[in-house]
Design a protein around this motif. Structure first.
Motif, PDB file in Angstrom:
ATOM      1  N   ASP A  72      19.566  20.401  14.684  1.00  0.00           N
ATOM      2  CA  ASP A  72      19.589  19.733  13.385  1.00  0.00           C
ATOM      3  C   ASP A  72      20.153  18.323  13.647  1.00  0.00           C
ATOM      4  N   ASP A  74      21.778  15.776  10.837  1.00  0.00           N
ATOM      5  CA  ASP A  74      22.944  15.317  10.061  1.00  0.00           C
ATOM      6  C   ASP A  74      24.132  16.273  10.177  1.00  0.00           C
ATOM      7  N   GLU A  75      25.247  15.712  10.554  1.00  0.00           N
ATOM      8  CA  GLU A  75      26.502  16.459  10.775  1.00  0.00           C
ATOM      9  C   GLU A  75      26.383  17.445  11.935  1.00  0.00           C
ATOM     10  N   THR A  76      25.315  17.300  12.728  1.00  0.00           N
ATOM     11  CA  THR A  76      25.182  18.085  13.962  1.00  0.00           C
ATOM     12  C   THR A  76      25.116  17.117  15.147  1.00  0.00           C
ATOM     13  N   ASP A 190      24.848  22.498  11.452  1.00  0.00           N
ATOM     14  CA  ASP A 190      26.107  22.559  10.685  1.00  0.00           C
ATOM     15  C   ASP A 190      25.958  23.410   9.431  1.00  0.00           C
ATOM     16  N   GLN A 191      24.717  23.851   9.122  1.00  0.00           N
ATOM     17  CA  GLN A 191      24.456  24.668   7.933  1.00  0.00           C
ATOM     18  C   GLN A 191      23.832  25.987   8.374  1.00  0.00           C
ATOM     19  N   ASP A 194      20.172  26.098   8.893  1.00  0.00           N
ATOM     20  CA  ASP A 194      19.593  25.648  10.172  1.00  0.00           C
ATOM     21  C   ASP A 194      19.374  26.827  11.120  1.00  0.00           C
ATOM     22  N   TYR A 211      29.944  19.213   2.844  1.00  0.00           N
ATOM     23  CA  TYR A 211      28.942  19.688   1.875  1.00  0.00           C
ATOM     24  C   TYR A 211      28.238  20.929   2.398  1.00  0.00           C
TER      25      TYR A 211
END
Ligand SMILES: [Mg+2]
Length: 214
Positions: A72, A74-76, A190-191, A194, A211
């Motif tokens: 992933d 974003d934020e990964t 990060d989610q 994912d 988030y």
């Protein structure tokens, strides 16, 4: 106490607990905690732990020429922390899109370490992100500038797939990649969206206290 009486007591307790006010946290205090978490080293430490477990799992596998890891973004891989912090830990769609198109997000150091390790092992790298087609060029530039120069594919959302829930869309794309010959040995994100659905291989979940995407 009869069964009927004890059931009644449980019911009363259930409602009594249900009406209790939840323990509240002042918003300023919460923001300070988040800032300390990200800037005080705990975020990096938790990323390192998750990635080290992932590396140990990958080391047990028999790799092939087509072994690949799906990232992933974003934020990964890239951090939007600075942008979020600038907005007082808020989110404004238009400002976020503008930020993405600047392509200036910084690499998450522990993910970069993982990426370097994979490249050195000749394991293929695929980026699969919910970012939109209009963000493709700035995302690619951002990845290259942050040193992610060695990857097979960068997949973003097309206009037609925008409405499909994140987890479902990512699973469809992983299935397509697999049918095209990749052997996905791991996914990092990060989610949880994912990492659910088929064709994930080993799951590496990074922390995200900013988030949740469902
Ligand atoms: Mg993400």
């Amino acid at each position: 106490m009869s069964l009927r009486n004890s059931s009644f007591l449980l019911l009363v307790l259930f409602y009594a607990c249900g009406t209790q006010a939840p323990q509240m946290l002042n918003l300023d205090t919460a923001k300070k905690l988040i800032q300390n978490y990200y800037e005080g080293g705990l975020f990096d430490k938790e990323c390192a732990e998750a990635i080290n477990v992932g590396i140990a799992e990958i080391e047990k596998l028999k790799l092939s020429r087509n072994s690949a890891v799906v990232f992933d973004i974003d934020e990964t891989v890239l951090s939007n922390y600075e942008h979020t912090k600038e907005l007082g830990f808020g989110y404004v769609y238009d400002l976020y899109e503008k930020w993405l198109r600047q392509g200036e997000a910084k690499a998450i150091p522990e993910t970069k370490r993982f990426y370097n390790w994979l490249v050195q092992k000749n394991i293929k790298v695929i980026f699969l992100t919910g970012r939109q087609a209009g963000d493709f060029a700035s995302t690619k530039k951002n990845l290259l500038n942050e040193g992610f120069t060695n990857f097979d594919t960068l997949i973003v959302r097309s206009e037609q797939t925008r409405k499909i829930p994140a987890a479902e869309w990512k699973a469809i794309e992983r299935e397509r990649l697999t049918k095209n010959g990749y052997e996905i040995i791991a996914c990092i994100g990060d989610q949880w969206s994912d990492l659910v659905g088929g064709y994930t291989g080993i799951k590496i979940k990074l922390p995200n206290n900013l988030y949740i995407i469902e």
